[in-house]
Design a protein around this motif. Sequence first.
Motif, PDB file in Angstrom:
ATOM      1  N   ALA A  97      -6.287   1.854  10.667  1.00  0.00           N
ATOM      2  CA  ALA A  97      -6.502   0.500  11.175  1.00  0.00           C
ATOM      3  C   ALA A  97      -5.229  -0.318  11.018  1.00  0.00           C
ATOM      4  O   ALA A  97      -5.048  -1.037  10.021  1.00  0.00           O
ATOM      5  CB  ALA A  97      -7.651  -0.159  10.402  1.00  0.00           C
ATOM      6  N   HIS A  98      -4.311  -0.169  11.962  1.00  0.00           N
ATOM      7  CA  HIS A  98      -3.107  -1.009  11.968  1.00  0.00           C
ATOM      8  C   HIS A  98      -2.724  -1.300  13.414  1.00  0.00           C
ATOM      9  O   HIS A  98      -2.695  -0.385  14.243  1.00  0.00           O
ATOM     10  CB  HIS A  98      -1.948  -0.333  11.231  1.00  0.00           C
ATOM     11  CG  HIS A  98      -0.902  -1.321  10.803  1.00  0.00           C
ATOM     12  ND1 HIS A  98      -0.080  -1.967  11.708  1.00  0.00           N
ATOM     13  CD2 HIS A  98      -0.572  -1.809   9.582  1.00  0.00           C
ATOM     14  CE1 HIS A  98       0.722  -2.807  11.047  1.00  0.00           C
ATOM     15  NE2 HIS A  98       0.435  -2.739   9.754  1.00  0.00           N
ATOM     16  N   PRO A  99      -2.397  -2.577  13.720  1.00  0.00           N
ATOM     17  CA  PRO A  99      -2.119  -2.922  15.117  1.00  0.00           C
ATOM     18  C   PRO A  99      -0.765  -2.429  15.639  1.00  0.00           C
ATOM     19  O   PRO A  99      -0.532  -2.457  16.846  1.00  0.00           O
ATOM     20  CB  PRO A  99      -2.160  -4.461  15.101  1.00  0.00           C
ATOM     21  CG  PRO A  99      -1.869  -4.851  13.690  1.00  0.00           C
ATOM     22  CD  PRO A  99      -2.429  -3.749  12.837  1.00  0.00           C
ATOM     23  N   LEU A 154       4.031   1.199   8.706  1.00  0.00           N
ATOM     24  CA  LEU A 154       4.033   2.047   7.500  1.00  0.00           C
ATOM     25  C   LEU A 154       2.670   2.727   7.341  1.00  0.00           C
ATOM     26  O   LEU A 154       2.598   3.916   7.010  1.00  0.00           O
ATOM     27  CB  LEU A 154       4.351   1.162   6.280  1.00  0.00           C
ATOM     28  CG  LEU A 154       4.405   1.864   4.938  1.00  0.00           C
ATOM     29  CD1 LEU A 154       5.503   2.918   4.899  1.00  0.00           C
ATOM     30  CD2 LEU A 154       4.616   0.837   3.817  1.00  0.00           C
ATOM     31  N   THR A 155       1.612   1.993   7.571  1.00  0.00           N
ATOM     32  CA  THR A 155       0.269   2.572   7.474  1.00  0.00           C
ATOM     33  C   THR A 155       0.161   3.816   8.354  1.00  0.00           C
ATOM     34  O   THR A 155      -0.312   4.875   7.912  1.00  0.00           O
ATOM     35  CB  THR A 155      -0.787   1.527   7.914  1.00  0.00           C
ATOM     36  OG1 THR A 155      -0.766   0.443   6.984  1.00  0.00           O
ATOM     37  CG2 THR A 155      -2.179   2.127   7.973  1.00  0.00           C
ATOM     38  N   ASN A 156       0.620   3.687   9.593  1.00  0.00           N
ATOM     39  CA  ASN A 156       0.505   4.825  10.507  1.00  0.00           C
ATOM     40  C   ASN A 156       1.471   5.945  10.129  1.00  0.00           C
ATOM     41  O   ASN A 156       1.164   7.119  10.308  1.00  0.00           O
ATOM     42  CB  ASN A 156       0.724   4.375  11.952  1.00  0.00           C
ATOM     43  CG  ASN A 156      -0.474   3.596  12.481  1.00  0.00           C
ATOM     44  OD1 ASN A 156      -1.369   3.237  11.717  1.00  0.00           O
ATOM     45  ND2 ASN A 156      -0.483   3.341  13.771  1.00  0.00           N
ATOM     46  N   HIS A 189       0.260  -6.724 -10.495  1.00  0.00           N
ATOM     47  CA  HIS A 189      -0.683  -7.759 -10.036  1.00  0.00           C
ATOM     48  C   HIS A 189      -2.094  -7.191  -9.928  1.00  0.00           C
ATOM     49  O   HIS A 189      -3.072  -7.936  -9.888  1.00  0.00           O
ATOM     50  CB  HIS A 189      -0.286  -8.299  -8.656  1.00  0.00           C
ATOM     51  CG  HIS A 189       1.094  -8.885  -8.590  1.00  0.00           C
ATOM     52  ND1 HIS A 189       1.632  -9.361  -7.408  1.00  0.00           N
ATOM     53  CD2 HIS A 189       2.048  -9.065  -9.542  1.00  0.00           C
ATOM     54  CE1 HIS A 189       2.872  -9.807  -7.637  1.00  0.00           C
ATOM     55  NE2 HIS A 189       3.138  -9.638  -8.926  1.00  0.00           N
ATOM     56  N   TYR A 190      -2.166  -5.853  -9.805  1.00  0.00           N
ATOM     57  CA  TYR A 190      -3.457  -5.169  -9.631  1.00  0.00           C
ATOM     58  C   TYR A 190      -3.814  -4.347 -10.860  1.00  0.00           C
ATOM     59  O   TYR A 190      -4.689  -3.493 -10.797  1.00  0.00           O
ATOM     60  CB  TYR A 190      -3.399  -4.255  -8.399  1.00  0.00           C
ATOM     61  CG  TYR A 190      -3.306  -5.030  -7.104  1.00  0.00           C
ATOM     62  CD1 TYR A 190      -4.450  -5.539  -6.511  1.00  0.00           C
ATOM     63  CD2 TYR A 190      -2.079  -5.272  -6.496  1.00  0.00           C
ATOM     64  CE1 TYR A 190      -4.376  -6.262  -5.328  1.00  0.00           C
ATOM     65  CE2 TYR A 190      -1.989  -5.997  -5.316  1.00  0.00           C
ATOM     66  CZ  TYR A 190      -3.149  -6.494  -4.742  1.00  0.00           C
ATOM     67  OH  TYR A 190      -3.069  -7.216  -3.580  1.00  0.00           O
ATOM     68  N   GLY A 191      -3.101  -4.581 -11.962  1.00  0.00           N
ATOM     69  CA  GLY A 191      -3.367  -3.852 -13.196  1.00  0.00           C
ATOM     70  C   GLY A 191      -4.584  -4.410 -13.910  1.00  0.00           C
ATOM     71  O   GLY A 191      -5.222  -5.366 -13.445  1.00  0.00           O
ATOM     72  N   ALA A 250       4.441  -2.892  -0.418  1.00  0.00           N
ATOM     73  CA  ALA A 250       4.643  -2.108   0.802  1.00  0.00           C
ATOM     74  C   ALA A 250       5.586  -2.799   1.776  1.00  0.00           C
ATOM     75  O   ALA A 250       6.315  -2.125   2.516  1.00  0.00           O
ATOM     76  CB  ALA A 250       3.297  -1.853   1.467  1.00  0.00           C
ATOM     77  N   ASP A 251       5.614  -4.120   1.769  1.00  0.00           N
ATOM     78  CA  ASP A 251       6.498  -4.832   2.708  1.00  0.00           C
ATOM     79  C   ASP A 251       7.968  -4.621   2.375  1.00  0.00           C
ATOM     80  O   ASP A 251       8.832  -4.864   3.215  1.00  0.00           O
ATOM     81  CB  ASP A 251       6.170  -6.335   2.690  1.00  0.00           C
ATOM     82  CG  ASP A 251       4.764  -6.600   3.187  1.00  0.00           C
ATOM     83  OD1 ASP A 251       4.470  -6.223   4.331  1.00  0.00           O
ATOM     84  OD2 ASP A 251       3.959  -7.159   2.421  1.00  0.00           O
ATOM     85  N   ARG A 252       8.233  -4.224   1.134  1.00  0.00           N
ATOM     86  CA  ARG A 252       9.620  -4.019   0.693  1.00  0.00           C
ATOM     87  C   ARG A 252      10.055  -2.565   0.818  1.00  0.00           C
ATOM     88  O   ARG A 252      11.122  -2.200   0.335  1.00  0.00           O
ATOM     89  CB  ARG A 252       9.781  -4.460  -0.769  1.00  0.00           C
ATOM     90  CG  ARG A 252       9.464  -5.909  -1.032  1.00  0.00           C
ATOM     91  CD  ARG A 252      10.384  -6.802  -0.192  1.00  0.00           C
ATOM     92  NE  ARG A 252      10.167  -8.204  -0.523  1.00  0.00           N
ATOM     93  CZ  ARG A 252      10.935  -8.898  -1.338  1.00  0.00           C
ATOM     94  NH1 ARG A 252      11.971  -8.335  -1.925  1.00  0.00           N
ATOM     95  NH2 ARG A 252      10.663 -10.173  -1.571  1.00  0.00           N
TER      96      ARG A 252
END
Length: 261
Positions: A8-10, A15-17, A159-161, A197-199
């Motif tokens: 699901a990426h437009p 990167l997702t794809n 941040h997700y720890g 992921a953006d980096r």
Amino acid sequence: MNVLIVSAHPEPRSLTNALRDTAAAQLSADGHTVRVTDLYAINWKSAADRADFPTLAPAQRLRVPQASGEAFATGTLTDDVVQEQEGLLWADALILAFPLWWFSMPAILKGWIDRVYAYGFAYGVGEHSDTRWGDRYGEGRLAGKRAMLIVNAGGWASHYGPRGINGPIDDLLFPIQHGVLFYPGYEVLPPFVTYRADRMDEMGFEATAQALRERMRGLFAEPPIPFRRQNGGDYEIPSMELRPEAAPEHITGFGAHLVPS
Ligand code: FAD
């Protein structure tokens, strides 16, 4: 084995794809048969609505679970939904690949679940009685199959720890991993999460792709997340609360639904 990857990426070059294609290439190299459903590429209709139930009489009030169950039982679900259900039945493993958007999946993927997971197919399955609350959470139509998430997140791993401001990633993904995947029977593998992921740069991509290839090699061998099975004796019926013998009363929250190690 057969593997269905739903992405699901437009942006086709996202990167997702790229990670989806990395996973697919490794699985194919290992002899598995891979199908990809790219939800944006097929212009997936994400909103569940009246058009999903063409045989519903115009005067009849739409009640989605009932209409869904009726359409599933009579074989009148729309072709796009039927095709995806066939894909789920065909696949020994399901992989969902998506960017984390507002701490969840993109709407198009949520809409895929809302529509493909029909009543009688993914929920409302099995005996519902005073002594049994259906086949779900470890049982159901998709039991015996495996599932895994490939998720990109903009935030840092910390941040997700366990004490991170966004909340632990396992908690954020619980509604998907436990609620969407374990519910109809999948054994759910730990997610493959890429933070910041953006980096991502080329070097980072190669390291991430390599780690993902490793995970794909273990897709049918890796131990799943040890969610407690609904009908395994840990829950009271019909309250569906954990029995005190299964977990002391101070054990609450999402983690309570894991078999203690
Ligand atoms: P892309 O934007 O496609 O790429 C990211 C980077 O990877 C680019 O720099 C690209 O050049 C690079 N790259 C390196 N190698 C490759 C390669 N081979 N192929 C492709 N790209 C490569 N983040 C959170 O943490 N929590 C949230 O709740 C959250 N909510 C969001 C909500 C919205 C609506 C949006 C738009 C973003 C949100 N984000 C959030 C950030 C989001 O999770 C990230 O933008 C996303 O995960 C990045 O993944 P992507 O596939 O979109 O990457």
